[in-house]
Design an enzyme around this catalytic site. Structure first.
Site, PDB file in Angstrom:
ATOM      1  N   HIS A   1      12.826  -3.871  -1.754  1.00 37.24           N
ATOM      2  CA  HIS A   1      11.805  -3.321  -0.863  1.00 37.24           C
ATOM      3  C   HIS A   1      10.527  -3.163  -1.681  1.00 37.24           C
ATOM      4  O   HIS A   1      10.474  -2.349  -2.606  1.00 37.24           O
ATOM      5  CB  HIS A   1      12.276  -1.976  -0.298  1.00 37.24           C
ATOM      6  CG  HIS A   1      11.583  -1.600   0.983  1.00 37.24           C
ATOM      7  ND1 HIS A   1      10.296  -1.133   1.008  1.00 37.24           N
ATOM      8  CD2 HIS A   1      11.985  -1.663   2.271  1.00 37.24           C
ATOM      9  CE1 HIS A   1       9.943  -0.894   2.265  1.00 37.24           C
ATOM     10  NE2 HIS A   1      10.947  -1.220   3.055  1.00 37.24           N
TER      11      HIS A   1
ATOM     12  N   HIS B   1       7.906  -7.895   3.442  1.00 40.20           N
ATOM     13  CA  HIS B   1       7.674  -6.787   2.499  1.00 40.20           C
ATOM     14  C   HIS B   1       9.013  -6.332   1.906  1.00 40.20           C
ATOM     15  O   HIS B   1       9.043  -5.519   0.990  1.00 40.20           O
ATOM     16  CB  HIS B   1       6.992  -5.612   3.222  1.00 40.20           C
ATOM     17  CG  HIS B   1       7.938  -4.907   4.139  1.00 40.20           C
ATOM     18  ND1 HIS B   1       8.265  -5.382   5.384  1.00 40.20           N
ATOM     19  CD2 HIS B   1       8.677  -3.786   3.968  1.00 40.20           C
ATOM     20  CE1 HIS B   1       9.149  -4.578   5.951  1.00 40.20           C
ATOM     21  NE2 HIS B   1       9.418  -3.604   5.106  1.00 40.20           N
TER      22      HIS B   1
END
Lengths: 90, 149
Positions: B72, B57
């Protein structure tokens, strides 16, 4: 030299949030602070790139080291961050 | 000088537009953020270099100047434990700038009650090291978000 071996309790390991809080705390210290994983060279605990690069997972042990005045208090603070399951959200 | 490219297409909102104070207050580092188009897509590498970390992620690519850029994807997405994110390259791999590195779906992240806003952060950089930082407007995937001296 004060050394301490601490388990990473964050469920997702040392990811962006705990790493940022860890590095912010280490960066306030005047002395050098290092962090290492077993069998690897210590890296600068004030560098978020180095700390993320450790790739420290949940349950892994890492060793903190600092010297000089206040080293014990500093390592207490760093240990506290690492011992939290999830310091708020990420 | 590193040119840092947008990993996703969308609308630039700046780090202040990330609904997470650790990013919004630049505690992770300076940079910017993009509210991505709501579609399945493949996030790309912001710079050419080596993949230092692939979570997936979030990922970090370090270029040949030693500049590490964190991407991110979404806020609180660490809690998904990788579900909905498929890495297309591995940790330690060399990638080109703009190479597809993670398949994900911003709609899925949003449907799960999380913000899909993506932070793009210069690690260990001082704020003055960045220039021409985009803070608003529409951005295409793979176009420049900021420069890092």
């Amino acid at each position: 030299m004060t050394e301490r071996t601490v388990k990473v309790m964050s469920r997702a390991g040392l990811h962006a949030r705990p790493a940022a809080l860890f590095v912010q705390t280490a960066a306030r210290a005047s002395q050098d602070v290092t962090v290492s994983k077993r069998g690897k060279d210590p890296v600068n605990a004030k560098s978020i790139l180095a700390v993320l690069g450790l790739d420290a997972h949940h349950g892994e042990e890492i060793t903190l080291a600092a010297r000089g005045e206040g080293a014990d208090d500093l390592l207490d603070e760093l240990e506290h961050i690492l011992s939290q399951e999830e310091p708020q959200r990420a | 000088m590193s040119r840092v490219l947008s990993p996703v297409a969308g609308r630039v909102v700046g780090l202040a537009g990330v609904p997470d104070p650790v990013f919004a207050q630049a505690l992770v580092g300076p940079g910017t953020a993009v509210d991505p188009v709501r579609a399945a897509g493949r996030a790309v590498a912001p710079v050419a270099g080596r993949v230092l970390r692939m979570q997936p992620h979030a990922y970090v690519v370090v270029d040949d100047e030693g500049h590490g850029v964190l991407v991110h994807l979404g806020v609180g997405t660490v809690e998904l434990e990788g579900h909905g994110f498929t890495p297309l390259v591995g940790q330690g791999d060399r990638v080109t700038a703009g190479q597809r590195v993670v398949a994900w779906d911003a709609r899925g992240v949003e449907a799960g009650g999380r913000s899909p806003v993506c932070a793009i952060v210069a690690l260990d950089a001082s704020r003055d090291a960045l220039s021409r930082v985009r803070a608003d407007g529409v951005v295409e995937q793979g176009t420049e978000l900021f420069r890092w001296e």
